[in-house]
Design an enzyme around this catalytic site. Structure first.
Site, PDB file in Angstrom:
ATOM      1  N   CYS A  47       0.723  -1.190   0.095  1.00 58.50           N
ATOM      2  CA  CYS A  47      -0.055  -0.031   0.088  1.00 58.50           C
ATOM      3  C   CYS A  47       0.820   1.308   0.034  1.00 58.50           C
ATOM      4  O   CYS A  47       0.294   2.211   0.542  1.00 58.50           O
ATOM      5  CB  CYS A  47      -0.827   0.074   1.159  1.00 58.50           C
ATOM      6  SG  CYS A  47      -2.238  -1.527   1.171  1.00 58.50           S
ATOM      7  N   LYS A  63      -7.978   0.024  10.726  1.00 62.25           N
ATOM      8  CA  LYS A  63      -8.066  -1.067   9.690  1.00 62.25           C
ATOM      9  C   LYS A  63      -7.113  -2.066  10.336  1.00 62.25           C
ATOM     10  O   LYS A  63      -5.947  -1.901  10.274  1.00 62.25           O
ATOM     11  CB  LYS A  63      -7.622  -0.591   8.405  1.00 62.25           C
ATOM     12  CG  LYS A  63      -7.725  -1.694   7.371  1.00 62.25           C
ATOM     13  CD  LYS A  63      -7.589  -1.257   6.075  1.00 62.25           C
ATOM     14  CE  LYS A  63      -7.431  -2.135   5.129  1.00 62.25           C
ATOM     15  NZ  LYS A  63      -7.098  -1.596   3.527  1.00 62.25           N
ATOM     16  N   ARG A  90      -9.115  -9.425  -1.748  1.00 60.36           N
ATOM     17  CA  ARG A  90      -7.877  -9.231  -2.482  1.00 60.36           C
ATOM     18  C   ARG A  90      -7.942 -10.211  -3.820  1.00 60.36           C
ATOM     19  O   ARG A  90      -7.105  -9.771  -4.953  1.00 60.36           O
ATOM     20  CB  ARG A  90      -6.674  -9.803  -1.523  1.00 60.36           C
ATOM     21  CG  ARG A  90      -6.297  -8.866  -0.461  1.00 60.36           C
ATOM     22  CD  ARG A  90      -5.400  -9.458   0.808  1.00 60.36           C
ATOM     23  NE  ARG A  90      -5.169  -8.384   1.735  1.00 60.36           N
ATOM     24  CZ  ARG A  90      -4.684  -8.674   2.834  1.00 60.36           C
ATOM     25  NH1 ARG A  90      -3.967  -9.856   2.816  1.00 60.36           N
ATOM     26  NH2 ARG A  90      -4.416  -7.773   3.755  1.00 60.36           N
ATOM     27  N   ARG A 106       0.917  -7.386   5.403  1.00 60.12           N
ATOM     28  CA  ARG A 106       0.543  -5.842   5.653  1.00 60.12           C
ATOM     29  C   ARG A 106       0.834  -5.693   7.396  1.00 60.12           C
ATOM     30  O   ARG A 106       0.224  -4.403   7.695  1.00 60.12           O
ATOM     31  CB  ARG A 106      -0.565  -5.480   5.014  1.00 60.12           C
ATOM     32  CG  ARG A 106      -0.495  -5.538   3.675  1.00 60.12           C
ATOM     33  CD  ARG A 106      -1.806  -5.040   2.998  1.00 60.12           C
ATOM     34  NE  ARG A 106      -1.463  -5.071   1.587  1.00 60.12           N
ATOM     35  CZ  ARG A 106      -2.457  -5.432   0.651  1.00 60.12           C
ATOM     36  NH1 ARG A 106      -3.592  -5.621   0.990  1.00 60.12           N
ATOM     37  NH2 ARG A 106      -2.311  -5.640  -0.611  1.00 60.12           N
ATOM     38  N   GLU A 117      -5.446   5.908  17.059  1.00 54.02           N
ATOM     39  CA  GLU A 117      -5.621   5.939  15.566  1.00 54.02           C
ATOM     40  C   GLU A 117      -6.685   6.847  15.264  1.00 54.02           C
ATOM     41  O   GLU A 117      -6.646   7.806  14.415  1.00 54.02           O
ATOM     42  CB  GLU A 117      -5.742   4.418  14.955  1.00 54.02           C
ATOM     43  CG  GLU A 117      -4.412   3.832  15.015  1.00 54.02           C
ATOM     44  CD  GLU A 117      -3.327   4.286  13.599  1.00 54.02           C
ATOM     45  OE1 GLU A 117      -3.667   5.397  13.414  1.00 54.02           O
ATOM     46  OE2 GLU A 117      -2.421   3.579  13.714  1.00 54.02           O
ATOM     47  N   LYS A 174     -12.678  -1.341  10.432  1.00 51.39           N
ATOM     48  CA  LYS A 174     -12.720  -2.366   9.546  1.00 51.39           C
ATOM     49  C   LYS A 174     -11.935  -3.640   9.952  1.00 51.39           C
ATOM     50  O   LYS A 174     -10.857  -3.171  10.259  1.00 51.39           O
ATOM     51  CB  LYS A 174     -12.086  -1.867   7.996  1.00 51.39           C
ATOM     52  CG  LYS A 174     -12.103  -2.746   6.934  1.00 51.39           C
ATOM     53  CD  LYS A 174     -11.481  -2.321   5.388  1.00 51.39           C
ATOM     54  CE  LYS A 174     -11.537  -3.431   4.597  1.00 51.39           C
ATOM     55  NZ  LYS A 174     -10.938  -2.761   3.642  1.00 51.39           N
TER      56      LYS A 174
END
Length: 322
Positions: A126, A191, A201, A213, A229, A244
């Site tokens: 990402c 997330k 994906r 990730r 966050e 999420k």
């Protein structure tokens, strides 16, 4: 004797005292757009969901509107990929053209765009790689360019899903500096590095080429980190915060909702959708009942907005059409 069952005697009283109400207006429906012509291809990992070429969007957008769904989120599959995901910020890229096409079909459809690089990079991560590590600060420059290109194309809202530190501030600044101060940001604030993303994906061709990730998405074991966050994203200018996935993180949704005074979104992700579809196909569950119960549970946990692949069928059930 106290008798709570008095308020469950029939549907009339149950509907009168119902605490949580699921509405079509709660939903954002995901759409996958691809290069090519005359493509409406069911996604193998997401039964009932399709890849669309731009010339095949009109019937889909009209159906969505007729169901009362007013918002979509676009995900693009580019024709080519490279190390820096350049097709993600190309003003003639697949998402940019899809935004214009949707607005041409229905100017009132609220278009949200996913801002990330994983579908566009040759390595599937990402952001920008340095020695197989995603370089946070350099990635911010590219995410900002992507968000600006989406705004120029006509997006109503951008939704960064990358989990880089500082990306909300970077995106807010570039949007404001270019006259897009009214474009809102829905941040994928919490997330998680979840096992529930597999079907997506495959659908978006965004599986990492190596590793995982976990250095940028959150540890599923962490709750307090999600609050940090969210708080940081709000300080940087996020208009909506998101958790999420949804189902395995209902506790996080509730805690976020109790903490903030902005709308809270939840993403009912591909793995959650695919499991229900598989169980229903096997005859193990009542599909309608379990989908509506699932979506209600997400709303009850505190989500004001639900991104869900179930949106179209749920809208039909809520309207009494199925």
């Amino acid at each position: 004797m106290l008798r709570p069952r008095r308020l469950r005697m029939n549907e009339g009283i149950r509907s009168l005292v119902r605490e949580t109400t699921l509405k079509v207006n709660d939903f954002i429906y995901p759409i996958f757009v691809v290069e090519g012509e005359k493509i409406k291809r069911e996604i193998e990992t997401l039964p009932g969901i399709h890849h669309f070429s731009l010339d095949m969007l009109e019937d889909e957008i009209k159906e969505i509107k007729d169901l009362g769904i007013k918002s979509i989120i676009l995900f693009g599959l580019p024709e080519s990929k490279d190390e820096v995901g350049s097709s993600a910020y190309d003003n003639d890229g697949i998402v940019q053209r899809a935004i214009k096409k949707v607005k041409e079909i229905d100017k009132d459809m609220f278009v949200v765009t996913d801002v990330c690089m994983c579908q566009y990079t040759s390595h599937g991560h990402c952001g920008i790689l340095k020695d197989k590590y995603v370089d946070n600060d350099e990635t911010l420059e590219y995410l900002s360019k992507i968000s600006l290109s989406h705004a120029v194309a006509g997006a109503d809202m951008v939704a960064p899903s990358d989990m880089m530190d500082g990306r909300i501030e970077a995106m807010r600044n570039i949007l404001d500096d270019n006259g897009f101060e009214n474009i809102s940001i829905m941040s994928y604030s919490a997330k998680y590095a979840s096992a529930f993303y597999g079907p997506f994906r495959a659908a978006a061709n965004s599986t990492p080429g190596f590793g995982d990730r976990k250095t940028y998405q959150m540890d599923p074991a962490n709750r307090l980190e999600a609050m940090k966050e969210v708080e940081l994203d709000l300080l940087e200018g996020a208009d909506i915060v998101m958790v999420k996935p949804a189902l395995a993180y209902l506790d996080v949704i509730r805690e976020v909702k109790d903490m903030v005074n902005v709308p809270v979104a939840a993403y009912n992700v591909s793995g959650e959708y695919a499991m229900i579809k598989a169980a229903a196909k096997a005859g193990l569950v009542n599909e309608k009942n379990i989908i509506l119960e699932t979506l209600t549970s997400i709303k009850r946990a505190g989500a004001d907005i639900i991104i869900t692949y179930h949106a179209k069928e749920a809208a039909k059930w809520l309207k009494g059409e199925l």
